[in-house]
Design a protein around this motif. Structure first.
Motif, PDB file in Angstrom:
ATOM      1  N   ALA A  18       0.838  -1.203   0.000  1.00 43.50           N
ATOM      2  CA  ALA A  18       0.000   0.000   0.000  1.00 43.50           C
ATOM      3  C   ALA A  18       0.872   1.252   0.000  1.00 43.50           C
ATOM      4  O   ALA A  18       0.583   2.222  -0.721  1.00 43.50           O
ATOM      5  N   ALA A  19       1.929   1.243   0.784  1.00 41.88           N
ATOM      6  CA  ALA A  19       2.832   2.397   0.859  1.00 41.88           C
ATOM      7  C   ALA A  19       3.512   2.651  -0.479  1.00 41.88           C
ATOM      8  O   ALA A  19       3.585   3.795  -0.946  1.00 41.88           O
ATOM      9  N   ILE A  20       4.000   1.596  -1.092  1.00 40.03           N
ATOM     10  CA  ILE A  20       4.664   1.750  -2.389  1.00 40.03           C
ATOM     11  C   ILE A  20       3.692   2.305  -3.417  1.00 40.03           C
ATOM     12  O   ILE A  20       4.037   3.193  -4.205  1.00 40.03           O
ATOM     13  N   GLY A  21       2.445   1.823  -3.396  1.00 39.65           N
ATOM     14  CA  GLY A  21       1.431   2.356  -4.305  1.00 39.65           C
ATOM     15  C   GLY A  21       1.193   3.838  -4.094  1.00 39.65           C
ATOM     16  O   GLY A  21       1.068   4.605  -5.060  1.00 39.65           O
ATOM     17  N   LEU A  22       1.131   4.266  -2.849  1.00 42.85           N
ATOM     18  CA  LEU A  22       0.940   5.692  -2.549  1.00 42.85           C
ATOM     19  C   LEU A  22       2.119   6.527  -3.026  1.00 42.85           C
ATOM     20  O   LEU A  22       1.950   7.643  -3.523  1.00 42.85           O
ATOM     21  N   VAL A 113       4.905   6.870   6.243  1.00 42.03           N
ATOM     22  CA  VAL A 113       4.562   6.279   7.540  1.00 42.03           C
ATOM     23  C   VAL A 113       4.226   4.800   7.374  1.00 42.03           C
ATOM     24  O   VAL A 113       4.723   3.943   8.121  1.00 42.03           O
ATOM     25  N   TRP A 114       3.401   4.472   6.384  1.00 42.52           N
ATOM     26  CA  TRP A 114       3.042   3.070   6.158  1.00 42.52           C
ATOM     27  C   TRP A 114       4.256   2.250   5.737  1.00 42.52           C
ATOM     28  O   TRP A 114       4.380   1.091   6.112  1.00 42.52           O
ATOM     29  N   LEU A 115       5.159   2.851   4.972  1.00 48.66           N
ATOM     30  CA  LEU A 115       6.370   2.148   4.563  1.00 48.66           C
ATOM     31  C   LEU A 115       7.220   1.786   5.781  1.00 48.66           C
ATOM     32  O   LEU A 115       7.698   0.648   5.903  1.00 48.66           O
ATOM     33  N   ILE A 116       7.388   2.727   6.685  1.00 46.44           N
ATOM     34  CA  ILE A 116       8.186   2.479   7.891  1.00 46.44           C
ATOM     35  C   ILE A 116       7.528   1.411   8.762  1.00 46.44           C
ATOM     36  O   ILE A 116       8.178   0.457   9.203  1.00 46.44           O
ATOM     37  N   ILE A 117       6.224   1.571   9.007  1.00 43.58           N
ATOM     38  CA  ILE A 117       5.531   0.602   9.863  1.00 43.58           C
ATOM     39  C   ILE A 117       5.516  -0.783   9.211  1.00 43.58           C
ATOM     40  O   ILE A 117       5.747  -1.794   9.873  1.00 43.58           O
ATOM     41  N   GLY A 118       5.270  -0.835   7.915  1.00 42.21           N
ATOM     42  CA  GLY A 118       5.293  -2.116   7.203  1.00 42.21           C
ATOM     43  C   GLY A 118       6.656  -2.768   7.265  1.00 42.21           C
ATOM     44  O   GLY A 118       6.771  -3.982   7.453  1.00 42.21           O
TER      45      GLY A 118
END
Length: 128
Positions: A18-22, A113-118
């Motif tokens: 999801a992060a990469i897509g964003l 943020v999602w990239l870090i948490i993921g």
């Protein structure tokens, strides 16, 4: 397998994708978000799914330790609350969603943020 590790393995890769897509295609993500916000039935159905998934996490992993496992618990509770809000308050969700879309850096910040948490969840789920 430990429940925390299992949930980290489950949630981490999804968050990374999801992060990469964003981050890679923010305009397509914004267009998809606009279409989503224009559909109250879709907001409701996703609220139902998100709340159910959040309850599954919370019922199996309500761990309030000050370590990486807290991330899983917090996301579970956020899913429960966010899903309920989607089911109960369509117009508020739409209003907040459009306000976020008007902020040009929101997608980038969210993606980072999602990239870090993921990445953290993947590390503890697969490598630690």
């Amino acid at each position: 397998m430990n429940t925390s590790v299992f949930l980290a393995q489950l949630m981490g890769p999804v968050m990374l994708v999801a992060a990469i897509g964003l981050l890679v295609n923010p305009e397509a993500q914004r267009d998809m978000a606009r279409q989503f916000l224009d559909s109250p039935p879709l907001i409701y159905v996703t609220g139902f799914i998100v709340m159910t998934a959040g309850l599954a996490v919370v019922l199996n992993h309500n761990v309030w330790a000050l370590d990486w496992r807290l991330i899983i618990t917090l996301f579970g509770w956020m899913a429960v609350i966010g899903g309920a809000i989607r089911m109960l308050c369509f117009s508020a969700v739409k209003k907040i969603g459009y306000a976020m879309l008007d902020k040009p850096g929101a997608a980038t910040i969210g993606g980072v943020v999602w990239l870090i948490i993921g990445a953290v969840l993947c590390y503890f789920g697969y490598f630690a």
